[in-house]
Scaffold this motif. Sequence first.
Motif, short mmCIF file in Angstrom:
data_model
loop_
_atom_site.label_atom_id
_atom_site.label_comp_id
_atom_site.label_asym_id
_atom_site.label_seq_id
_atom_site.Cartn_x
_atom_site.Cartn_y
_atom_site.Cartn_z
N ASP A 66 0.93 -1.23 0.19
CA ASP A 66 -0.22 0.10 0.02
C ASP A 66 0.96 1.04 0.01
OD1 ASP A 66 -2.46 -1.31 -0.03
OD2 ASP A 66 -2.64 -1.69 2.28
N THR A 67 2.10 1.24 0.66
CA THR A 67 3.02 2.40 0.70
C THR A 67 3.43 2.72 -0.56
OG1 THR A 67 3.40 2.02 2.91
CG2 THR A 67 4.83 3.39 2.02
N TRP A 68 3.80 1.57 -1.29
CA TRP A 68 4.45 1.59 -2.51
C TRP A 68 3.30 2.22 -3.50
CZ3 TRP A 68 3.53 -0.62 -7.44
CH2 TRP A 68 4.52 -0.64 -8.12
N LEU A 69 2.31 1.62 -3.63
CA LEU A 69 1.20 2.25 -4.39
C LEU A 69 1.04 3.56 -4.31
CD1 LEU A 69 -1.27 -1.01 -4.31
CD2 LEU A 69 0.18 -0.10 -6.34
N ALA A 70 0.81 4.11 -2.69
CA ALA A 70 0.55 5.54 -2.76
C ALA A 70 1.67 6.36 -3.53
CB ALA A 70 0.52 5.71 -1.35
N ASP A 71 2.87 5.90 -2.99
CA ASP A 71 4.07 6.60 -3.58
C ASP A 71 3.96 6.73 -5.01
OD1 ASP A 71 6.79 7.96 -3.57
OD2 ASP A 71 7.57 6.15 -4.48
N HIS A 102 1.46 6.36 -7.27
CA HIS A 102 0.37 7.14 -7.37
C HIS A 102 0.84 8.72 -7.62
CE1 HIS A 102 -3.75 8.80 -8.24
NE2 HIS A 102 -3.61 9.44 -7.15
N ALA A 103 1.40 9.07 -6.14
CA ALA A 103 2.05 10.34 -6.01
C ALA A 103 2.80 10.77 -7.09
CB ALA A 103 2.45 10.72 -4.71
N GLN A 104 3.81 9.85 -7.52
CA GLN A 104 4.78 10.41 -8.69
C GLN A 104 4.27 10.36 -9.84
OE1 GLN A 104 8.13 10.95 -8.20
NE2 GLN A 104 7.94 10.55 -5.99
N MET A 105 3.16 9.46 -10.19
CA MET A 105 2.37 9.91 -11.34
C MET A 105 1.81 10.95 -11.51
SD MET A 105 -0.34 7.15 -13.16
CE MET A 105 -1.65 7.46 -11.73
#
Length: 72
Positions: free
Chosen positions: A35-40, A42-45
């Motif tokens: 979940d942390t990786w996906l949130a990061d 998403h933010a980078q995208m």
Amino acid sequence: MAEAIQALWVSKSGVGRPGGEAAENVQLSVPLDPDTWLADRHAQMVIGLQYLSKAAKMVVFRAALSWMAFSA
């Protein structure tokens, strides 16, 4: 002597210990929590899309200025 050096290397490198390398490497490209990786990601995208949007607007703006200068 070689066995002592190898044992020292194994103990310091974490080889043979479950999660030893992962625990010592704090800058993993994919964190242990998905979940942390996906949130990061998403933010980078979002940041990347904002940058792309600004670049595209600048290209259109410069093309319009060029066209106006050419037609004048």
